[in-house]
Design an enzyme around this catalytic site. Structure first.
Site, PDB file in Angstrom:
ATOM      1  CB  CYS A  22      -1.082   0.033   1.381  1.00  0.00           C
ATOM      2  SG  CYS A  22      -2.082  -1.303   1.194  1.00  0.00           S
ATOM      3  CG  HIS A  28      11.907  -1.620   3.870  1.00  0.00           C
ATOM      4  ND1 HIS A  28      11.835  -3.034   4.447  1.00  0.00           N
ATOM      5  CD2 HIS A  28      11.518  -1.777   2.616  1.00  0.00           C
ATOM      6  CE1 HIS A  28      11.530  -3.722   3.621  1.00  0.00           C
ATOM      7  NE2 HIS A  28      11.266  -3.282   2.424  1.00  0.00           N
ATOM      8  CG  HIS A  83      -4.699  20.480   3.911  1.00  0.00           C
ATOM      9  ND1 HIS A  83      -5.761  20.851   4.592  1.00  0.00           N
ATOM     10  CD2 HIS A  83      -4.018  21.356   3.225  1.00  0.00           C
ATOM     11  CE1 HIS A  83      -6.057  21.897   3.867  1.00  0.00           C
ATOM     12  NE2 HIS A  83      -4.975  22.513   3.147  1.00  0.00           N
ATOM     13  CG  HIS A 139      -2.780   3.462   3.568  1.00  0.00           C
ATOM     14  ND1 HIS A 139      -3.383   3.240   2.205  1.00  0.00           N
ATOM     15  CD2 HIS A 139      -2.712   2.342   4.243  1.00  0.00           C
ATOM     16  CE1 HIS A 139      -3.691   1.952   2.286  1.00  0.00           C
ATOM     17  NE2 HIS A 139      -3.280   1.133   3.380  1.00  0.00           N
ATOM     18  CG  HIS A 198     -18.532   6.031   4.424  1.00  0.00           C
ATOM     19  ND1 HIS A 198     -19.573   6.347   3.454  1.00  0.00           N
ATOM     20  CD2 HIS A 198     -19.398   5.172   4.959  1.00  0.00           C
ATOM     21  CE1 HIS A 198     -20.716   6.023   3.651  1.00  0.00           C
ATOM     22  NE2 HIS A 198     -20.580   5.211   4.824  1.00  0.00           N
ATOM     23  CG  ASN A 216      -6.937  -0.431   1.931  1.00  0.00           C
ATOM     24  OD1 ASN A 216      -6.230   0.172   0.901  1.00  0.00           O
ATOM     25  ND2 ASN A 216      -6.194  -1.197   2.780  1.00  0.00           N
TER      26      ASN A 216
END
Length: 472
Positions: free
Chosen positions: A168, A247, A342, A346, A375, A379
């Protein structure tokens, strides 16, 4: 004496020229977003409560306890009734996908987004100098990037990168690749294509750690047009300020937190381990340690260090540490709003959004774009960040000079983040291709309650697995 003056003047002139050349060259290394286009699948791919129930009921390996687990997961997921799924789900073939199903799903996405993006910016496919494609769960031959090049007949010298299995957080990784290319090559246009292939990745077993992914992931994608051309900087929407990648693949528990594998009966799925929240928190904290000094003012950093020192001096050795909630997502203790306007988070799930909101001490206004994206679209993996950004744009929140903090997580385990500066006010005519246009006035809705509980709440009352039957 005159010769010395001449030599000194030449030396000074040379130094001034080198300094000017260095400063001028850095201006051509900037990374701008010219435009982006998210994908809104057709309405016949919309996943209603009724469709969800039918898909779940077709899995013959599920029993009462698994149904109860799924009911609880779906109801608390934060996902609504207007998300999208691949076409084969509606044809009842999710357990027997073909490679053509996966390729058709991707083709439908990239033809829609790339064509709209190029047409809106009056560009031809041959104008693209760099192509970066990231789709984690599909590795076809030829690659998806090759299919895009073939479909649009791009130039032979286009620089191509095809990323798989990046999870992702792949969007930020793709941006990082483009940023580094822009440091070497001037006056280039780059196209980043990000999506996820769900068609071949439905889990048909009953392992709880693997069926959870079925509840969260939905179809989507985005095409992003970037440039380092100085002449296009005024037209740009965003300018990249900084980017940090973390990572933790060297840690065994982080590495195994999210893994594609087979269950006990050989059915392939994505295993989400119990160590996932801890791995995500650890990666997030380490990422913040690096990016925070780059994005916040010195005054806030000094205030934070001073308050941290005072806390250490006042803390009693006998006192305990964080509460249970804080252990899952410890508060950063620093005011990110002093440097960020802002937060583009994710949409990994309601728990992910809640944890980041708690950690960064964000308000519901700050979290609204991520919650509404979860909503409305679910995802959508690496492309979810762009739907969140699209919500902010459609709500006319983005003003010139504002800074947007993007935060993403991915298997490995990775946490990647970056900060964009809004180049100009995005409030007049900017939303022509925004996927939120048709429904932005309906958000946020009065309630985010999932109707799944109303229709299938009776499952909670069942007690005997032997006599249980799924009602139609």
């Amino acid at each position: 004496m005159d010769i010395l003056c001449i030599l000194f003047s030449l030396l000074i002139s040379y130094l001034i020229f080198k300094i000017w050349k260095l400063i001028d060259s850095t201006r051509d290394q900037n990374c701008y977003i010219l435009d982006y286009q998210c994908h809104k699948p057709s309405d016949d791919r919309m996943v209603s409560t009724q469709i969800s129930g039918e898909i779940i009921r077709r899995n013959k390996h599920l029993r009462l306890n698994e149904y109860k687990f799924l009911l609880k997961a779906i109801v608390s997921s934060g996902i609504g009734e207007q998300t999208y799924a691949p076409r084969l789900f509606f044809q009842g073939r999710e357990e027997c996908p073909t490679i053509q199903d996966a390729l058709s799903e991707m083709e439908e996405f990239y033809i829609d987004t790339i064509e709209k993006l190029l047409e809106r910016n009056k560009l031809k496919p041959t104008d693209i100098d760099v192509l970066v494609v990231n789709v984690s769960m599909l590795n076809s031959t030829p690659s998806l990037s090759a299919r895009i090049i073939n479909h649009y007949k791009m130039r032979e010298d286009v620089k191509v990168f095809n990323l798989t299995a990046m999870g992702c957080s792949a969007s930020v990784i793709s941006i990082d690749i483009v940023k580094n290319i822009f440091k070497t090559y001037k006056n280039k246009l780059a196209l980043v294509v990000t999506s996820e292939s769900l068609s071949p990745n439905w889990y048909s077993g009953n392992n709880r750690s693997m069926i959870l992914a079925n509840c969260l992931f939905r179809s989507g994608g985005c095409a992003v047009l970037l440039t380092n051309k100085r002449c296009l900087s005024k037209r740009a929407m965003f300018k990249l300020k900084c980017l940090v990648r973390t990572h933790h693949g060297a840690r065994e528990d982080s590495f195994n937190a999210c893994v594609q594998k087979e269950d006990e009966l050989g059915r392939v799925g994505i295993h989400l381990d119990k160590t996932l929240p801890k791995a995500a928190t650890r990666a997030f904290v380490d990422n913040l340690k690096v990016i925070t000094p780059k994005i916040l003012p010195v005054t806030e950093l000094f205030r934070f260090m001073l308050s941290l020192l005072l806390k250490k001096l006042r803390r009693s050795p006998s006192k305990g540490g964080y509460t249970n909630v804080a252990q899952a997502a410890p508060k950063a203790g620093i005011n990110f709003k002093t440097g960020i306007d802002h937060f583009c988070i994710h949409t990994g799930g309601k728990a992910v959004i809640d944890a980041i909101g708690y950690s960064l001490d964000l308000t519901e206004y700050d979290l609204e774009p991520a919650r509404m994206t979860l909503h409305r679209f679910g995802n959508t993996s690496a492309s979810s960040l762009w739907y969140v950004l699209g919500y902010m744009e459609a709500k006319k929140r983005l003003r010139s000079g504002d800074r947007v903090f993007m935060i993403s997580f991915g298997a490995g385990f990775k946490c990647n983040s970056c900060v964009w500066e809004v180049v100009r006010d995005l409030n007049v005519g900017e939303c022509l291709g925004n996927v939120w246009n048709h429904c932005i006035d309906q958000y946020p809705p009065k309630s985010l309650l999932n109707p799944f509980l109303e229709k299938y709440g009776w499952i909670r009352e069942e007690e005997d697995p032997d006599t249980f039957k799924f009602r139609t």
